[in-house]
Write a protein that holds these residues in place. Structure first.
Motif, short mmCIF file in Angstrom:
data_model
loop_
_atom_site.label_atom_id
_atom_site.label_comp_id
_atom_site.label_asym_id
_atom_site.label_seq_id
_atom_site.Cartn_x
_atom_site.Cartn_y
_atom_site.Cartn_z
N LEU A 120 5.16 -9.25 -0.85
CA LEU A 120 5.36 -7.81 -0.45
C LEU A 120 4.67 -6.90 -1.37
O LEU A 120 3.98 -5.99 -0.75
N PHE A 121 4.60 -7.00 -2.54
CA PHE A 121 4.01 -6.05 -3.55
C PHE A 121 2.50 -6.19 -3.15
O PHE A 121 1.74 -5.16 -3.11
N ARG A 163 1.09 -6.95 -0.36
CA ARG A 163 0.76 -6.45 1.16
C ARG A 163 0.76 -4.85 0.90
O ARG A 163 -0.05 -4.29 1.47
N GLU A 164 1.60 -4.16 0.01
CA GLU A 164 1.71 -3.09 0.02
C GLU A 164 0.52 -2.39 -0.87
O GLU A 164 -0.27 -1.48 -0.27
N ALA A 213 -2.68 -3.14 1.61
CA ALA A 213 -2.44 -2.51 2.97
C ALA A 213 -2.80 -3.75 3.83
O ALA A 213 -3.88 -3.41 4.94
N GLN A 253 -5.51 -1.96 -8.42
CA GLN A 253 -4.88 -2.92 -7.81
C GLN A 253 -3.87 -4.00 -8.60
O GLN A 253 -2.74 -4.15 -8.50
N LEU A 285 8.75 -0.01 -3.54
CA LEU A 285 7.69 0.28 -2.33
C LEU A 285 7.77 1.75 -1.93
O LEU A 285 6.91 2.01 -0.96
N ARG A 342 10.32 1.99 9.86
CA ARG A 342 10.17 1.99 8.48
C ARG A 342 10.67 3.44 7.95
O ARG A 342 10.23 4.19 8.62
#
Length: 276
Positions: free
Chosen positions: A26-27, A29-30, A33, A51, A72, A81
């Motif tokens: 998840l991290f 992906r955030e 992007a 990054q 997030l 969202r």
């Protein structure tokens, strides 16, 4: 996490054994992007220094217990969202049941007036406004920072909601609503769960309410009849073992058709009643 990863694969390897793999992905992906498929398919993809540093920071903060939603800045609710911050309670899946219960009671073609008490992130108010476009939705909270979060979510999602700063009904103008919904504080003061997990980071005023956790539920049930139309509904979320007590509060306040609904785990999570 002192070492900075050079690639997606390095990042996942560094997090392995420290964090659940799903959280690490998840991290990434955030930060990148991108979707889950790209994280899985391209472990050799390089991370920039910025990054990599951001990934390490998120992992370090998660390791001390900070909620993923706050890290997030968002949490999904009813397929949308919602932005969140430490000023608001993190939306939970079980609260979606309130939306389902309201939708089941809205007459086709009607334009119900709906009040969301203690709106927090605005998840309930915004969702109901979007699911019932003709509805007139009012959302209130005593916290100005929480209302800022809720307003931002309404604007981002294109929902028409009126916001009021108020301690429950105190500052509300004379009005009548077809539905009043609430996910109020319902944990008992001093409950050990308040010092565990994600709730350690959430606003205490959104969590606990008196020695049995029933103080705000009682206040809402007692005052709601003065703000409901004839036949209007009050729906309140509560703790896993509080349904009998909350049904008692509703009956004592004069509500009829009092009942409770179970969440996906089979727990009586929402209790409701109709104003005669």
């Amino acid at each position: 996490m002192a070492e900075l990863p050079a690639t997606i694969g390095d990042a996942l390897a560094l997090a392995r054994g420290r964090l659940p793999a799903g959280e690490a992905r998840l991290f990434l992906r955030e930060i990148l992007a991108c979707g889950a498929a790209q994280i899985a398919a391209y472990p050799e993809r390089a991370l920039s220094a910025e990054q990599a540093a951001r990934f390490a920071e998120l992992c370090d903060r998660r390791l001390v217990g900070e909620p993923v939603a706050y890290l997030l800045g968002a949490r999904e609710f009813y397929g949308r969202r919602f932005g969140v911050s430490p000023a608001v309670l993190i939306p939970r899946p079980e609260t979606e049941l309130i939306v389902d219960l309201v939708l089941a009671r809205v007459a086709p073609g009607s334009a119900p007036a709906i009040l969301d008490l203690g709106t927090g992130s605005g998840a309930l108010a915004v969702t109901l406004a979007l699911e019932i476009p003709a509805a007139q939705v009012t959302a209130l909270d005593f916290s100005a920072p929480a209302l800022d979060v809720a307003r931002a979510n309404a604007a981002a999602l294109g929902a028409a909601v009126r916001f009021v700063e108020s301690d429950w009904f105190a500052a509300l103008e004379a009005a009548r609503f077809d539905f009043i919904v609430a996910n109020p504080p319902y944990i008992a003061d001093g409950d050990p769960h308040l010092t565990e997990g994600d709730v350690r980071f959430e606003p205490a005023t959104a969590l606990s309410s008196g020695p049995a956790g029933l103080d705000d539920l009682h206040r809402i049930a007692a005052a709601a009849p003065g703000f409901l139309t004839a036949g209007g509904w009050l729906l309140m979320e509560h703790g896993y073992d509080q349904a009998p007590a909350v049904r008692g509060l509703l009956v004592a306040a004069g509500f009829v058709d009092v009942a409770s609904a179970q969440d996906l785990a089979g727990i009586e999570r929402i209790s409701f009643g109709r104003h005669p």
